[in-house]
Design an enzyme around this catalytic site. Sequence first.
Site, PDB file in Angstrom:
ATOM      1  N   ARG A  95      -8.287  -0.445   1.031  1.00 23.41           N
ATOM      2  CA  ARG A  95      -8.981  -1.653   0.593  1.00 23.41           C
ATOM      3  C   ARG A  95      -9.764  -2.270   1.745  1.00 23.41           C
ATOM      4  O   ARG A  95      -9.523  -3.382   2.162  1.00 23.41           O
ATOM      5  CB  ARG A  95      -7.988  -2.576  -0.063  1.00 23.41           C
ATOM      6  CG  ARG A  95      -7.689  -1.955  -1.419  1.00 23.41           C
ATOM      7  CD  ARG A  95      -6.816  -2.684  -2.280  1.00 23.41           C
ATOM      8  NE  ARG A  95      -7.261  -2.486  -3.653  1.00 23.41           N
ATOM      9  CZ  ARG A  95      -6.641  -2.957  -4.691  1.00 23.41           C
ATOM     10  NH1 ARG A  95      -5.572  -3.679  -4.548  1.00 23.41           N
ATOM     11  NH2 ARG A  95      -7.103  -2.734  -5.890  1.00 23.41           N
ATOM     12  N   GLN A 147     -14.864  -0.394  -1.058  1.00 21.15           N
ATOM     13  CA  GLN A 147     -14.746  -1.153  -2.320  1.00 21.15           C
ATOM     14  C   GLN A 147     -15.420  -0.450  -3.481  1.00 21.15           C
ATOM     15  O   GLN A 147     -14.920  -0.454  -4.604  1.00 21.15           O
ATOM     16  CB  GLN A 147     -15.352  -2.552  -2.150  1.00 21.15           C
ATOM     17  CG  GLN A 147     -14.330  -3.559  -1.669  1.00 21.15           C
ATOM     18  CD  GLN A 147     -14.897  -4.967  -1.548  1.00 21.15           C
ATOM     19  OE1 GLN A 147     -15.932  -5.281  -2.110  1.00 21.15           O
ATOM     20  NE2 GLN A 147     -14.207  -5.794  -0.805  1.00 21.15           N
ATOM     21  N   ASP A 172     -13.197   2.024  -5.155  1.00 21.05           N
ATOM     22  CA  ASP A 172     -11.842   1.544  -5.451  1.00 21.05           C
ATOM     23  C   ASP A 172     -11.553   1.535  -6.950  1.00 21.05           C
ATOM     24  O   ASP A 172     -11.890   0.585  -7.659  1.00 21.05           O
ATOM     25  CB  ASP A 172     -11.695   0.143  -4.851  1.00 21.05           C
ATOM     26  CG  ASP A 172     -10.283  -0.417  -4.986  1.00 21.05           C
ATOM     27  OD1 ASP A 172      -9.439   0.227  -5.649  1.00 21.05           O
ATOM     28  OD2 ASP A 172     -10.042  -1.497  -4.443  1.00 21.05           O
ATOM     29  N   SER A 189      -9.261  -1.246  -8.485  1.00 22.22           N
ATOM     30  CA  SER A 189      -9.959  -2.483  -8.820  1.00 22.22           C
ATOM     31  C   SER A 189     -10.838  -2.321 -10.056  1.00 22.22           C
ATOM     32  O   SER A 189     -10.816  -3.166 -10.946  1.00 22.22           O
ATOM     33  CB  SER A 189     -10.839  -2.948  -7.654  1.00 22.22           C
ATOM     34  OG  SER A 189     -10.041  -3.318  -6.561  1.00 22.22           O
ATOM     35  N   TYR A 220      -1.403  -7.119  -0.163  1.00 18.86           N
ATOM     36  CA  TYR A 220      -0.507  -6.961  -1.309  1.00 18.86           C
ATOM     37  C   TYR A 220       0.675  -7.923  -1.225  1.00 18.86           C
ATOM     38  O   TYR A 220       0.923  -8.524  -0.186  1.00 18.86           O
ATOM     39  CB  TYR A 220       0.024  -5.528  -1.373  1.00 18.86           C
ATOM     40  CG  TYR A 220      -1.009  -4.516  -1.789  1.00 18.86           C
ATOM     41  CD1 TYR A 220      -1.444  -4.458  -3.102  1.00 18.86           C
ATOM     42  CD2 TYR A 220      -1.541  -3.617  -0.882  1.00 18.86           C
ATOM     43  CE1 TYR A 220      -2.380  -3.516  -3.501  1.00 18.86           C
ATOM     44  CE2 TYR A 220      -2.485  -2.668  -1.270  1.00 18.86           C
ATOM     45  CZ  TYR A 220      -2.894  -2.624  -2.579  1.00 18.86           C
ATOM     46  OH  TYR A 220      -3.814  -1.700  -2.977  1.00 18.86           O
TER      47      TYR A 220
HETATM   48  P1  NAD Z   1      -1.492  -5.487  -7.609  1.00 22.32           P
HETATM   49  O1  NAD Z   1      -2.024  -4.773  -8.776  1.00 22.32           O
HETATM   50  O2  NAD Z   1      -0.778  -4.727  -6.562  1.00 22.32           O
HETATM   51  O3  NAD Z   1      -0.494  -6.651  -8.102  1.00 22.32           O
HETATM   52  C1  NAD Z   1      -0.922  -7.601  -9.044  1.00 22.32           C
HETATM   53  C2  NAD Z   1      -0.491  -8.996  -8.621  1.00 22.32           C
HETATM   54  O4  NAD Z   1       0.910  -9.163  -8.805  1.00 22.32           O
HETATM   55  C3  NAD Z   1      -0.752  -9.329  -7.150  1.00 22.32           C
HETATM   56  O5  NAD Z   1      -1.601 -10.452  -7.080  1.00 22.32           O
HETATM   57  C4  NAD Z   1       0.629  -9.616  -6.595  1.00 22.32           C
HETATM   58  O6  NAD Z   1       0.603 -10.622  -5.600  1.00 22.32           O
HETATM   59  C5  NAD Z   1       1.363 -10.060  -7.828  1.00 22.32           C
HETATM   60  N1  NAD Z   1       2.828 -10.052  -7.706  1.00 22.32           N
HETATM   61  C6  NAD Z   1       3.627  -9.148  -7.099  1.00 22.32           C
HETATM   62  N2  NAD Z   1       4.924  -9.511  -7.191  1.00 22.32           N
HETATM   63  C7  NAD Z   1       4.956 -10.684  -7.886  1.00 22.32           C
HETATM   64  C8  NAD Z   1       5.999 -11.559  -8.307  1.00 22.32           C
HETATM   65  N3  NAD Z   1       7.278 -11.300  -8.024  1.00 22.32           N
HETATM   66  N4  NAD Z   1       5.653 -12.672  -8.988  1.00 22.32           N
HETATM   67  C9  NAD Z   1       4.354 -12.944  -9.265  1.00 22.32           C
HETATM   68  N5  NAD Z   1       3.330 -12.154  -8.902  1.00 22.32           N
HETATM   69  C10 NAD Z   1       3.622 -11.045  -8.218  1.00 22.32           C
HETATM   70  O7  NAD Z   1      -2.649  -6.339  -6.927  1.00 22.32           O
HETATM   71  P2  NAD Z   1      -4.209  -6.020  -6.847  1.00 22.32           P
HETATM   72  O8  NAD Z   1      -4.877  -6.440  -8.064  1.00 22.32           O
HETATM   73  O9  NAD Z   1      -4.354  -4.629  -6.422  1.00 22.32           O
HETATM   74  O10 NAD Z   1      -4.659  -6.997  -5.667  1.00 22.32           O
HETATM   75  C11 NAD Z   1      -3.915  -7.122  -4.465  1.00 22.32           C
HETATM   76  C12 NAD Z   1      -4.770  -7.764  -3.387  1.00 22.32           C
HETATM   77  O11 NAD Z   1      -5.754  -6.866  -2.908  1.00 22.32           O
HETATM   78  C13 NAD Z   1      -5.541  -8.989  -3.813  1.00 22.32           C
HETATM   79  O12 NAD Z   1      -5.533  -9.895  -2.738  1.00 22.32           O
HETATM   80  C14 NAD Z   1      -6.924  -8.484  -4.032  1.00 22.32           C
HETATM   81  O13 NAD Z   1      -7.899  -9.495  -3.934  1.00 22.32           O
HETATM   82  C15 NAD Z   1      -7.016  -7.513  -2.892  1.00 22.32           C
HETATM   83  N6  NAD Z   1      -8.060  -6.514  -3.078  1.00 22.32           N
HETATM   84  C16 NAD Z   1      -8.869  -6.209  -2.007  1.00 22.32           C
HETATM   85  C17 NAD Z   1      -9.859  -5.256  -2.134  1.00 22.32           C
HETATM   86  C18 NAD Z   1     -10.751  -4.909  -0.987  1.00 22.32           C
HETATM   87  O14 NAD Z   1     -10.783  -5.614  -0.009  1.00 22.32           O
HETATM   88  N7  NAD Z   1     -11.466  -3.813  -1.068  1.00 22.32           N
HETATM   89  C19 NAD Z   1     -10.013  -4.592  -3.342  1.00 22.32           C
HETATM   90  C20 NAD Z   1      -9.173  -4.921  -4.405  1.00 22.32           C
HETATM   91  C21 NAD Z   1      -8.188  -5.874  -4.251  1.00 22.32           C
END
Ligand code: NAD
Length: 377
Positions: free
Chosen positions: A122, A127, A130, A133, A230
């Site tokens: 990430r 991106q 990805d 996403s 994460y």
């Molecule tokens: P994910 O699919 O791994 O998880 C979904 C959500 O569940 C997350 O927000 C996580 O914090 C939440 N979660 C985990 N345990 C929990 C609990 N016990 N109670 C409540 N919520 C809980 O997450 P994702 O969609 O892959 O995103 C993770 C992070 O990565 C985010 O900050 C996102 O913005 C970031 N991201 C960055 C990039 C990049 O920079 N290229 C790309 C995609 C996502």
Amino acid sequence: AVIAVTKETRADETRVAATPETVKKLGAAGFSVVIQAGAGTAASYPDADYEAAGAKIAKTAKDALKDADVLFKVRAPESAEIAALKKGAIVAAALNPYQDKETLDALAKAGATAIAMEFIPRITRAQVMDMLSSQANLAGYRAVIEGAEAYGKALPMMMTAAGTVAAAKVFIMGVGVAGLQAIATARRLGAVVTATDVRPATKEQVESLGAKFLAVEDEEFKNAQTAGGYAKEMSKEYQAKQAELVSSHIAKQDIVITTALIPGRPAPKLVSAAQVASMKPGSILVDLAIEQGGNVEGAKLNETVVTEGGVKILGHANLPGRIAADASALYARNLFALSSLFTNKEGAFAPNFEDEILQAAVVIRDGAIVHPNLKTA
Ligand code: NAD
């Protein structure tokens, strides 16, 4: 070099790893593309459109793979395809590497090189590749649509001559990429939306989408985000406090959408059977984490469970597959972007395995499992 795209073989997979648009772009980048007949049918991309974009159509997967240097797929290939791979061919797909060790072993045995699209790092430069996403965004959208469809009432408030219909209350648990899109979609449909997460950064994101944030904001919460962005697995104590806070809230909700995941771990259990039972008849839960074990107690993979109290728990696998044309279009673009790492400056086929993106995403190299997270001691 030749890139093959075969028809998906795994159950209920409607997506496809290339579209006529990306076939054209891959052609312009110097690749020859072979598409197995019917590969795009379920996603509404007919063979003729691929052909018009410059692809060769092969009758069978075996024909498609005969000269292929690269195989692009949505899900991991199965044994017949693996057997048909050219030695040293590169496979790029969502390999489900933590759960499907069998396929990894088979690919390694066949001498393949494999890229797990889930492991694309990430970082900003990656991106565009990805798929977690691109697919999670559509899954979040689709979860609201499925929830709304199963719900016997309207989402927006409506004032009619016959009286007022109240707005639905929608609660999103887990505000990553899927959760954010679920919030936006539910808001567009006029619901009153609340959301929770354990990562502090999500609070502002939730509020900027016009939803209300709800969470136990203690010391552990302040440190719940890893350097990779994460969530950490939360302590038993935190989970108990979270459950208490959420309990009184859930009982008042009409639709609850859960999306919480922790990479490489089972999904955290966020909604207990007692909490489900506290909801009104006709209420809906949509468990997006079902393929990782689920966030909702009692949710079942690919089933709609109706509880004694008349609450429905939707456990659809593969929500992106229910919006296959768009999901394929975005995933195919992820793969097209990846293909840029396969050619050198002169345009010749020379995958750069030193590139940090491939360093992170290559799980098998020339027949050996090389990823540090997957090597067994
Ligand atoms: P994910 O699919 O791994 O998880 C979904 C959500 O569940 C997350 O927000 C996580 O914090 C939440 N979660 C985990 N345990 C929990 C609990 N016990 N109670 C409540 N919520 C809980 O997450 P994702 O969609 O892959 O995103 C993770 C992070 O990565 C985010 O900050 C996102 O913005 C970031 N991201 C960055 C990039 C990049 O920079 N290229 C790309 C995609 C996502």
